[in-house]
Design an enzyme around this catalytic site. Structure first.
Site, mmCIF file in Angstrom:
data_model
loop_
_atom_site.group_PDB
_atom_site.id
_atom_site.type_symbol
_atom_site.label_atom_id
_atom_site.label_comp_id
_atom_site.label_asym_id
_atom_site.label_seq_id
_atom_site.Cartn_x
_atom_site.Cartn_y
_atom_site.Cartn_z
ATOM 1 N N ASN A 241 0.839 -1.206 0.000
ATOM 2 C CA ASN A 241 0.000 0.000 0.000
ATOM 3 C C ASN A 241 0.868 1.247 0.000
ATOM 4 O O ASN A 241 2.091 1.161 -0.008
ATOM 5 C CB ASN A 241 -0.966 -0.025 1.190
ATOM 6 C CG ASN A 241 -0.212 -0.125 2.499
ATOM 7 O OD1 ASN A 241 0.573 0.746 2.850
ATOM 8 N ND2 ASN A 241 -0.436 -1.221 3.215
ATOM 9 N N LYS A 320 9.172 -16.782 -10.505
ATOM 10 C CA LYS A 320 8.362 -15.708 -11.084
ATOM 11 C C LYS A 320 7.214 -16.303 -11.915
ATOM 12 O O LYS A 320 7.449 -17.204 -12.729
ATOM 13 C CB LYS A 320 9.255 -14.830 -11.958
ATOM 14 C CG LYS A 320 8.568 -13.589 -12.451
ATOM 15 C CD LYS A 320 9.501 -12.736 -13.280
ATOM 16 C CE LYS A 320 8.686 -11.663 -13.964
ATOM 17 N NZ LYS A 320 9.379 -11.058 -15.078
ATOM 18 N N PHE A 357 -4.123 3.416 14.694
ATOM 19 C CA PHE A 357 -4.384 4.424 13.671
ATOM 20 C C PHE A 357 -5.442 3.884 12.719
ATOM 21 O O PHE A 357 -5.571 2.667 12.556
ATOM 22 C CB PHE A 357 -3.102 4.753 12.894
ATOM 23 C CG PHE A 357 -2.296 5.833 13.547
ATOM 24 C CD1 PHE A 357 -1.715 5.618 14.785
ATOM 25 C CD2 PHE A 357 -2.140 7.063 12.939
ATOM 26 C CE1 PHE A 357 -0.981 6.623 15.411
ATOM 27 C CE2 PHE A 357 -1.415 8.069 13.544
ATOM 28 C CZ PHE A 357 -0.827 7.853 14.788
HETATM 29 O O1 C5P Z 1 -8.742 -2.107 10.394
HETATM 30 P P1 C5P Z 1 -7.681 -1.157 9.999
HETATM 31 O O2 C5P Z 1 -6.613 -1.754 9.130
HETATM 32 O O3 C5P Z 1 -8.171 0.154 9.490
HETATM 33 O O4 C5P Z 1 -6.986 -0.798 11.415
HETATM 34 C C1 C5P Z 1 -5.921 0.064 11.503
HETATM 35 C C2 C5P Z 1 -5.154 -0.178 12.752
HETATM 36 O O5 C5P Z 1 -4.996 -1.555 12.980
HETATM 37 C C3 C5P Z 1 -3.752 0.392 12.667
HETATM 38 O O6 C5P Z 1 -3.355 0.778 13.957
HETATM 39 C C4 C5P Z 1 -2.930 -0.804 12.165
HETATM 40 O O7 C5P Z 1 -1.585 -0.703 12.546
HETATM 41 C C5 C5P Z 1 -3.637 -1.959 12.840
HETATM 42 N N1 C5P Z 1 -3.644 -3.218 12.072
HETATM 43 C C6 C5P Z 1 -2.940 -4.302 12.566
HETATM 44 N N2 C5P Z 1 -2.970 -5.491 11.892
HETATM 45 C C7 C5P Z 1 -3.693 -5.636 10.777
HETATM 46 C C8 C5P Z 1 -4.413 -4.538 10.261
HETATM 47 C C9 C5P Z 1 -4.360 -3.335 10.934
HETATM 48 O O8 C5P Z 1 -2.286 -4.172 13.584
HETATM 49 N N3 C5P Z 1 -3.701 -6.796 10.160
#
Ligand code: C5P
Length: 444
Positions: A241, A320, A357
Site C-alpha cells: 500500500n 516468477k 491508527f
Molecule cells: O482495520 P484497519 O486496518 O483500518 O486498522 C488500523 C489499525 O490496525 C492500525 O493501527 C494498524 O496498525 C492496525 N492493524 C494491525 N494489523 C492488521 C491490520 C491493521 O495491527 N492486520
C-alpha cells in the site's frame, strides 16, 4: 498489486515547497538585519507562514513596518505586549513554530541563547519551543573569533541548534574576515532543504543523549509499528500500500523526545531511522507480528501506525509467475487474511497502553469509534485519506484523536508537529490510566 519497487517518496513538483510550514524569523541587532526582509519574502513566496520577532536592538537597523509588509503579520518584539499576547500568547507562538531561524544572530544573542536566558521574547520563544533552531551569525570578525563566541557556539551546537555560516569577506565595519551573515538566498535554501528533508529525523529531533533522558515517559518502553507491509506473490511481485512510514517515524521521534525508550518495527520504507531508536526492519505482516509479540512483554505503550496488509496471497510462488500462454486469460490470486496485530496486542496477557491508527475514506469518525472498541484500543488516531493533500505518502496530515474520555481534532500540519501533539495526548491519557490503576504511582 505492484511488481516494481515503490520509492515511497512524495513528489513535491507543482507544490509550493514550504506550504503549511510555520516559521519564526528572529532578528537581533546587527547591520545585516537590513537583508532579513528578503529572507522573509522568499519564505512567504515558498508558502510558509512567517512570524517576525525582533529584539529591541534590531529596531536600530530595520523597520517593523518593512517586516510587517513582507511577512503579512504584525511584528512581535515584547513579552509585555498585552494586545499581541491576547491574540497569541508566547507559549502558543512557541508551539506554533515548525522552525525558528535567527538572522542575524549577533554575538550578544548567541551568548544569551547559550546561557538559556528568557528575558526577552526571542530568547523565551527559543526555550519554550520544541522546533529546530537555525542560527545565522553576523558580527565583526574579531568578535567572531573570540573564544567566548566559539564557546557559545559550541554549546548551542551541542543543544541541537544548526549554525549557518557566517560568510567571510568585507564587513560593514571596514574590516575583512569571517562574520558576514550568509546571503538571504543561501539562508532560504538552507531552510527549504531542512524542511524538505523530512526523512532526516535526527535533524528535526532535539538530540537525546544516553543517560540524560527526561520527560513524561522516562523509564517507559514504547513499541511502534510503522510503514506498509509487503505480501509476496512471487520473488518479484507483492501486494502493498501507499504508506510512507513518515507518521510512524515522526511518532518514534516524538516518543524519544518525551524520554521513552523506543523500538520501531518498520515495514519497507525509504526513511532513515531516528538516532537513538532501536529499529527492526520487517517485510510482511507475519514477520511484524512475530517481532511485536516477542517484544510485547517489555512494552508499556504500543502504537500501531503501520498500514498492515489485511490479506496476503495464500501461497508465495518460488519462481516468477509467467504470463499465461495459449489464449488463456486472467490469473486468479487466492488471498487469505493476515493476523490482526493490534487486536493481538489488546488481548494479550501483558497488555500495554494501546494506540491504533485508522485511515478512512468515508464516515471516518464513526468507523474509527467502532474500530477502537472492536480492536480493544485505548486510543485511535483517525485520518481521512480521501483528501489527497494529506495522509498517505504526503508531508502533512490532519487527524482526530479518539479515546475513552473524549475526542480532539488536530488540524492540518506537518507530520512531525502532529506527532508531537498526538504524543502529548497519549502521555496525558497514559498517565491518567496509570494514576487510576495505581494512585500511589503518581503521588508527589
Ligand atoms: O482495520 P484497519 O486496518 O483500518 O486498522 C488500523 C489499525 O490496525 C492500525 O493501527 C494498524 O496498525 C492496525 N492493524 C494491525 N494489523 C492488521 C491490520 C491493521 O495491527 N492486520
Amino acid at each position: 498489486m505492484a511488481d516494481t519497487k515503490s520509492t515511497g517518496q512524495n513528489s513535491l513538483s507543482g507544490r509550493r515547497t514550504l506550504a503549511g510550514r510555520c516559521i519564526i524569523v528572529g532578528i537581533s541587532g546587527g547591520i545585516a538585519a537590513y537583508k532579513t526582509p528578503v529572507l522573509v519574502r522568499r519564505l512567504r513566496e515558498a508558502g510558509a507562514e512567517v512570524q517576525v520577532v525582533m529584539t529591541e536592538n534590531a529596531h536600530q537597523f530595520v523597520t517593523a513596518t518593512t517586516l510587517q509588509a513582507v511577512s503579512g503579520r504584525p511584528v512581535r518584539d515584547s513579552l509585555w505586549d498585552a494586545a499581541a499576547e491576547a491574540a497569541m500568547g508566547h507559549i502558543e507562538l512557541a508551539r506554533w513554530a515548525d522552525l525558528i531561524i535567527i538572522a542575524p544572530a549577533t554575538a550578544d544573542t548567541l551568548s544569551r541563547l547559550a546561557a538559556g536566558r528568557a528575558d526577552d521574547l526571542l530568547c523565551t520563544l527559543r526555550l519554550a519551543s520544541r522546533a529546530p533552531v537555525m542560527l545565522a551569525p553576523a558580527m565583526n570578525n574579531v568578535m567572531w573569533d573570540h573564544p567566548a563566541t566559539m564557546r557559545n557556539l559550541q554549546r548551542l551546537t551541542e543543544d541541537g541548534c544548526v549554525v549557518l555560516g557566517p560568510d567571510s569577506g568585507p564587513q560593514a565595519c571596514g574590516e575583512t574576515g569571517p562574520g558576514r551573515m550568509q546571503e538571504p538566498e543561501a539562508l532560504f535554501s538552507a531552510v527549504s532543504d531542512y524542511c524538505l528533508s523530512f526523512t532526516d529525523w535526527n535533524s528535526l529531533a532535539t538530540p537525546v543523549r544516553s543517560g540524560s533522558r527526561s520527560g513524561n515517559l522516562q523509564g517507559k518502553r514504547v513499541l511502534i509499528t510503522a510503514g506498509p507491509t509487503r505480501e509476496a506473490i512471487d520473488p518479484v511481485r507483492y501486494i502493498s500500500n501507499e504508506s510512507s512510514g513518515k507518521q510512524g517515524y515522526a511518532l518514534a521521534t516524538a516518543a524519544l523526545r518525551v524520554g521513552a525508550e523506543v523500538t520501531l518495527i518498520s515495514g519497507p520504507v525509504n526513511l532513515t531511522p531516528p538516532e537513538g531508536v532501536e529499529t527492526i526492519p520487517v517485510t510482511n505482516a507475519r514477520q511484524m507480528q512475530d517481532e511485536v509479540q516477542a517484544l510485547l512483554p517489555e512494552a508499556d505503550l504500543f502504537i500501531g501506525v503501520a498500514a498492515v496488509a489485511d490479506y496476503r496471497p495464500e501461497e508465495a510462488k518460488d519462481q516468477k509467475i509467467k504470463k499465461l500462454q495459449g489464449g488463456k486469460k486472467g490469473l486468479n490470486l487466492n488471498l487469505v487474511e493476515n493476523p490482526d496485530i493490534i487486536a493481538g496486542v489488546s488481548s494479550s496477557k501483558h497488555r500495554p497502553f494501546v494506540v491504533g491508527f485508522a485511515a478512512e475514506t468515508q464516515d471516518a469518525l464513526q468507523n474509527a469509534r467502532e474500530k477502537r472498541k472492536r480492536k480493544g484500543m485505548d486510543m485511535i488516531v483517525v485520518n481521512d485519506v480521501a483528501n489527497p493533500e494529506i495522509g498517505f505518502n504526503s508531508e502533512e496530515n490532519a487527524v482526530t484523536v479518539i479515546w475513552d474520555g473524549g475526542e480532539e481534532n488536530l488540524p492540518q500540519s506537518s507530520k512531525m508537529r502532529l506527532a508531537e501533539a498526538i504524543m502529548d495526548r497519549i502521555v496525558a491519557c497514559f498517565v491518567d490510566q496509570l494514576a487510576t490503576a495505581n494512585p500511589e504511582s503518581v503521588a508527589e
